[in-house]
Scaffold this active site. Sequence first.
Site, mmCIF file in Angstrom:
data_model
loop_
_atom_site.group_PDB
_atom_site.id
_atom_site.type_symbol
_atom_site.label_atom_id
_atom_site.label_comp_id
_atom_site.label_asym_id
_atom_site.label_seq_id
_atom_site.Cartn_x
_atom_site.Cartn_y
_atom_site.Cartn_z
ATOM 1 N N ARG A 101 0.826 -1.215 0.000
ATOM 2 C CA ARG A 101 0.000 0.000 0.000
ATOM 3 C C ARG A 101 0.859 1.264 0.000
ATOM 4 N NH1 ARG A 101 -3.491 -3.670 3.174
ATOM 5 N NH2 ARG A 101 -1.678 -3.776 4.522
ATOM 6 N N ILE A 102 1.827 1.318 0.939
ATOM 7 C CA ILE A 102 2.608 2.558 1.072
ATOM 8 C C ILE A 102 3.570 2.709 -0.105
ATOM 9 C CG2 ILE A 102 4.283 3.769 2.531
ATOM 10 C CD1 ILE A 102 2.841 2.367 4.958
ATOM 11 N N ASP B 289 9.594 -6.651 -5.261
ATOM 12 C CA ASP B 289 8.575 -7.231 -4.373
ATOM 13 C C ASP B 289 8.219 -8.584 -4.962
ATOM 14 O OD1 ASP B 289 6.165 -8.026 -3.100
ATOM 15 O OD2 ASP B 289 5.689 -5.950 -2.621
ATOM 16 N N THR C 148 8.557 -2.871 3.434
ATOM 17 C CA THR C 148 8.099 -4.238 3.723
ATOM 18 C C THR C 148 7.733 -4.319 5.203
ATOM 19 O OG1 THR C 148 10.244 -5.009 4.445
ATOM 20 C CG2 THR C 148 9.807 -5.143 2.088
ATOM 21 N N CYS D 65 11.071 4.269 6.383
ATOM 22 C CA CYS D 65 9.890 4.736 7.121
ATOM 23 C C CYS D 65 8.973 3.536 7.337
ATOM 24 C CB CYS D 65 9.161 5.833 6.341
ATOM 25 S SG CYS D 65 10.105 7.353 6.257
ATOM 26 N N ALA D 66 9.576 2.329 7.353
ATOM 27 C CA ALA D 66 8.759 1.111 7.522
ATOM 28 C C ALA D 66 8.984 0.547 8.916
ATOM 29 C CB ALA D 66 9.091 0.096 6.450
ATOM 30 N N ARG D 67 10.092 -0.160 9.107
ATOM 31 C CA ARG D 67 10.400 -0.731 10.409
ATOM 32 C C ARG D 67 11.894 -0.743 10.625
ATOM 33 N NH1 ARG D 67 6.249 0.323 11.886
ATOM 34 N NH2 ARG D 67 4.634 -0.897 12.884
ATOM 35 N N ASP E 190 12.728 7.137 9.901
ATOM 36 C CA ASP E 190 11.602 7.415 10.812
ATOM 37 C C ASP E 190 11.503 6.325 11.878
ATOM 38 O OD1 ASP E 190 9.201 8.788 11.632
ATOM 39 O OD2 ASP E 190 8.034 7.162 10.718
ATOM 40 N N GLU F 229 13.335 1.490 19.756
ATOM 41 C CA GLU F 229 12.649 2.783 19.857
ATOM 42 C C GLU F 229 12.222 3.034 21.292
ATOM 43 O OE1 GLU F 229 9.548 3.113 16.909
ATOM 44 O OE2 GLU F 229 10.939 2.723 15.271
ATOM 45 N N HIS G 147 9.377 8.154 14.565
ATOM 46 C CA HIS G 147 8.284 7.268 14.140
ATOM 47 C C HIS G 147 6.981 8.064 13.938
ATOM 48 C CE1 HIS G 147 6.949 2.791 14.300
ATOM 49 N NE2 HIS G 147 6.170 3.467 13.469
ATOM 50 N N LEU G 148 7.072 9.019 13.013
ATOM 51 C CA LEU G 148 5.939 9.939 12.811
ATOM 52 C C LEU G 148 5.119 9.622 11.565
ATOM 53 C CD1 LEU G 148 7.388 13.497 13.672
ATOM 54 C CD2 LEU G 148 6.013 11.968 15.084
HETATM 55 N N1 LIG Z 1 6.438 4.786 9.960
HETATM 56 C C1 LIG Z 1 5.201 4.557 10.269
HETATM 57 O O1 LIG Z 1 4.618 5.202 11.120
HETATM 58 C C2 LIG Z 1 4.453 3.467 9.538
HETATM 59 C C3 LIG Z 1 3.087 3.631 9.292
HETATM 60 C C4 LIG Z 1 2.409 2.623 8.604
HETATM 61 C C5 LIG Z 1 3.093 1.492 8.198
HETATM 62 N N2 LIG Z 1 4.393 1.355 8.501
HETATM 63 C C6 LIG Z 1 5.139 0.172 8.084
HETATM 64 O O2 LIG Z 1 5.332 0.245 6.683
HETATM 65 C C7 LIG Z 1 5.500 -1.056 6.143
HETATM 66 C C8 LIG Z 1 4.646 -1.222 4.893
HETATM 67 O O3 LIG Z 1 3.280 -1.036 5.201
HETATM 68 P P1 LIG Z 1 2.154 -1.299 4.079
HETATM 69 O O4 LIG Z 1 0.877 -0.836 4.671
HETATM 70 O O5 LIG Z 1 2.581 -0.769 2.774
HETATM 71 O O6 LIG Z 1 2.185 -2.877 4.061
HETATM 72 P P2 LIG Z 1 1.685 -3.847 2.893
HETATM 73 O O7 LIG Z 1 1.438 -5.134 3.531
HETATM 74 O O8 LIG Z 1 0.614 -3.199 2.101
HETATM 75 O O9 LIG Z 1 2.969 -3.972 1.959
HETATM 76 C C9 LIG Z 1 4.110 -4.705 2.283
HETATM 77 C C10 LIG Z 1 4.714 -5.208 0.976
HETATM 78 O O10 LIG Z 1 5.963 -5.804 1.266
HETATM 79 C C11 LIG Z 1 6.117 -6.890 0.396
HETATM 80 N N3 LIG Z 1 7.104 -7.814 0.911
HETATM 81 C C12 LIG Z 1 6.966 -8.725 1.913
HETATM 82 N N4 LIG Z 1 8.120 -9.387 2.079
HETATM 83 C C13 LIG Z 1 8.999 -8.881 1.178
HETATM 84 C C14 LIG Z 1 10.350 -9.146 0.872
HETATM 85 N N5 LIG Z 1 11.044 -10.102 1.526
HETATM 86 N N6 LIG Z 1 10.947 -8.445 -0.098
HETATM 87 C C15 LIG Z 1 10.276 -7.485 -0.770
HETATM 88 N N7 LIG Z 1 8.972 -7.186 -0.540
HETATM 89 C C16 LIG Z 1 8.352 -7.876 0.436
HETATM 90 C C17 LIG Z 1 4.730 -7.506 0.324
HETATM 91 O O11 LIG Z 1 4.566 -8.280 -0.838
HETATM 92 C C18 LIG Z 1 3.852 -6.262 0.286
HETATM 93 O O12 LIG Z 1 3.565 -5.880 -1.045
HETATM 94 C C19 LIG Z 1 5.154 -2.009 7.281
HETATM 95 O O13 LIG Z 1 6.353 -2.422 7.892
HETATM 96 C C20 LIG Z 1 4.402 -1.122 8.263
HETATM 97 O O14 LIG Z 1 4.481 -1.597 9.568
HETATM 98 C C21 LIG Z 1 5.104 2.329 9.139
HETATM 99 O O1 LIG Z 2 0.960 4.038 15.777
HETATM 100 C C1 LIG Z 2 1.783 4.678 15.132
HETATM 101 O O2 LIG Z 2 1.904 5.899 15.159
HETATM 102 C C2 LIG Z 2 2.732 3.944 14.181
HETATM 103 C C3 LIG Z 2 1.982 3.105 13.228
HETATM 104 C C4 LIG Z 2 2.816 2.443 12.206
HETATM 105 O O3 LIG Z 2 4.079 2.115 12.599
HETATM 106 C C5 LIG Z 2 2.088 1.259 11.660
HETATM 107 O O4 LIG Z 2 2.694 0.214 11.471
HETATM 108 O O5 LIG Z 2 0.896 1.403 11.369
#
Ligand SMILES: NC(=O)c1ccc[n+]([C@@H]2O[C@H](COP(=O)([O-])OP(=O)(O)OC[C@H]3O[C@@H](n4cnc5c(N)ncnc54)[C@H](O)[C@@H]3O)[C@@H](O)[C@H]2O)c1
Ligand SMILES: O=C(O)CC[C@@H](O)C(=O)O
Length: 526
Positions: free
Chosen positions: A148-149, A168, A200, A227-229, A253, A258, A276-277
């Site tokens: 999604r992101i 991906d 991811t 900005c993922a994990r 991020d 953390e 982590h914003l």
């Molecule tokens: N910074 C924040 O505050 C924040 C906010 C929301 C989400 N996130 C993090 O962002 C990340 C992505 O979120 P999303 O909603 O897009 O998730 P999502 O599930 O929609 O997308 C994840 C993608 O990663 C792919 N993937 C899985 N394993 C893989 C690998 N080994 N190699 C390559 N691609 C791989 C999957 O096929 C999928 O398309 C997650 O880790 C989520 O926790 C962070």
């Molecule tokens: O709760 C938050 O602000 C972080 C959320 C984000 O890391 C998530 O994976 O959705």
Amino acid sequence: MFTILIADAISEEGLQPLLEMDNATIIQKKASDPEVSLEVIDALLVRSATKVNDELLNKMPNLKIIARAGVGVDNIEVDAATRKGIVVINAPDGNTISTAEHTFAMMASLMRNIPQAHQTVKNLEWKRNNYLGTELFGKTLGIIGMGRIGTELAKRSKAFGMMIKVFDPFLTKDRAAKLGVESCPIDSVLQDSDIITVHTPLTAETKGMINEQALSKTKKGVFFLNCARGGIIDEQALAKYIGIGHVAGAALDVFETEPPGENPLFKFDNVIATPHLGASTKEAQLNVATQVAREVRLFLENNPVSNSINLPAISKDIFEKIRPFHQMSKQMGYIISQCIKEGIRELSITYSGTVAELETSYLTKATLAGFFKNRIAVNVNEVNALLTAKERGITVGEKISADSYGYANCITVTAKGEETSFTIRGTYIEHYGPRIVYLNGFNIDFLPEGNLLYIQHMDRPGVIGRVGRILGDYSINIATMQVGRKEAGGEAIMVLSFDKPLEDDTFALLTKLDDIVSINRITVSE
Ligand SMILES: NC(=O)c1ccc[n+]([C@@H]2O[C@H](COP(=O)([O-])OP(=O)(O)OC[C@H]3O[C@@H](n4cnc5c(N)ncnc54)[C@H](O)[C@@H]3O)[C@@H](O)[C@H]2O)c1
Ligand SMILES: O=C(O)CC[C@@H](O)C(=O)O
């Protein structure tokens, strides 16, 4: 009455669906607060601050659902929750746009040194020559994880004239073409990108996927974003590659720990960071809170949920269709469990007629949930039913059969132990309810509810009378009685129902009667 604990800061406005429930008490406190009675909590809502681990779950025996107001569930021990039959849900898309925008903002800030330059201006300095930036236009952005992101970020970056290379393994060529991105192997993304961003989840596979080996394949002057994990990019390796001048900068991020505390990356001026914003916008917080609050309420009101991590998603329409069979499946599992006294090694379930066209896997899990009820210490439901069966070495089989024995629908369950086996068949008759129509070789017809007595006996004169006399002597009123036999003089069965459970002493007398082959008290409750 339900007790719901909101353990992290979650938008109050989004919690309305829960606050409006008149059968729920809402507590907004940390799970570690000594004033919180963890043992009564039915639903737990968290963001990322609360670590929902086995230790915490053990203190919450009543917990039925954990909701993560966000995407990542890495602060929740999902396996531990699954073993305990606790549903885990998240809000998968409520913060997508905010996080994609934050990533884009981090990328733009990194390339134009905005945070560093901002600080100098505030320090009353005017260092225009120190901050020569790089345009985004014409650059190649490598996206690892096109979910999604990643997808939203790609759209925004394309609008800035960037080329997008994506790795991906789950992205199809068709979808890549539709999104206007080039799908390629990870090495190609590493070698050709000017900026690389990871999107991811953090899994065993993605942990440290950007390590020294991966960094060594990148262009000199590459920029990194996370900005993922924290942990997807190895922080030590990144620090090394920034230190030797190979990586031109990074925007982070998220961190391996953390809050991060002392971190080798923070000594570099070309590393910018936020705490982590990604999801911290009014809109995202309202979205995720509303999504999970609605789902938790649906769940507590016995409806299906759509965003479960450990339960197959099932739509409300489909659930409505299977609801009557769902209850009957549980009842049949529960009856079997009380009639077969040994451990079982196999449970096979055959669906025929109209029920065979429905979501039968859900019904199979419901049968197992009924079977395990009161047999084992943990609460077994559709979440942990298959896992529990597997852990106990029970083979579970599901079949569809064309023969529905003249009924519009029927479900036949056979349990096999080492010594014995037991078969039960039920049908659901519209406007009438569930009926058990077959038990261990005998056609019969009874409602699988309440306090039942199932007797297998020889078909001889006087047996029914002797049973009736003992019950009469003890002033036990028989509510219903059904009998069945295969042939005159052979084996027969009777199923009786009572208004209250049969006492031990009455039951003991019945077991001593002549011509009784086996006798079982069965209680079928919700
Ligand atoms: N910074 C924040 O505050 C924040 C906010 C929301 C989400 N996130 C993090 O962002 C990340 C992505 O979120 P999303 O909603 O897009 O998730 P999502 O599930 O929609 O997308 C994840 C993608 O990663 C792919 N993937 C899985 N394993 C893989 C690998 N080994 N190699 C390559 N691609 C791989 C999957 O096929 C999928 O398309 C997650 O880790 C989520 O926790 C962070
Ligand atoms: O709760 C938050 O602000 C972080 C959320 C984000 O890391 C998530 O994976 O959705």
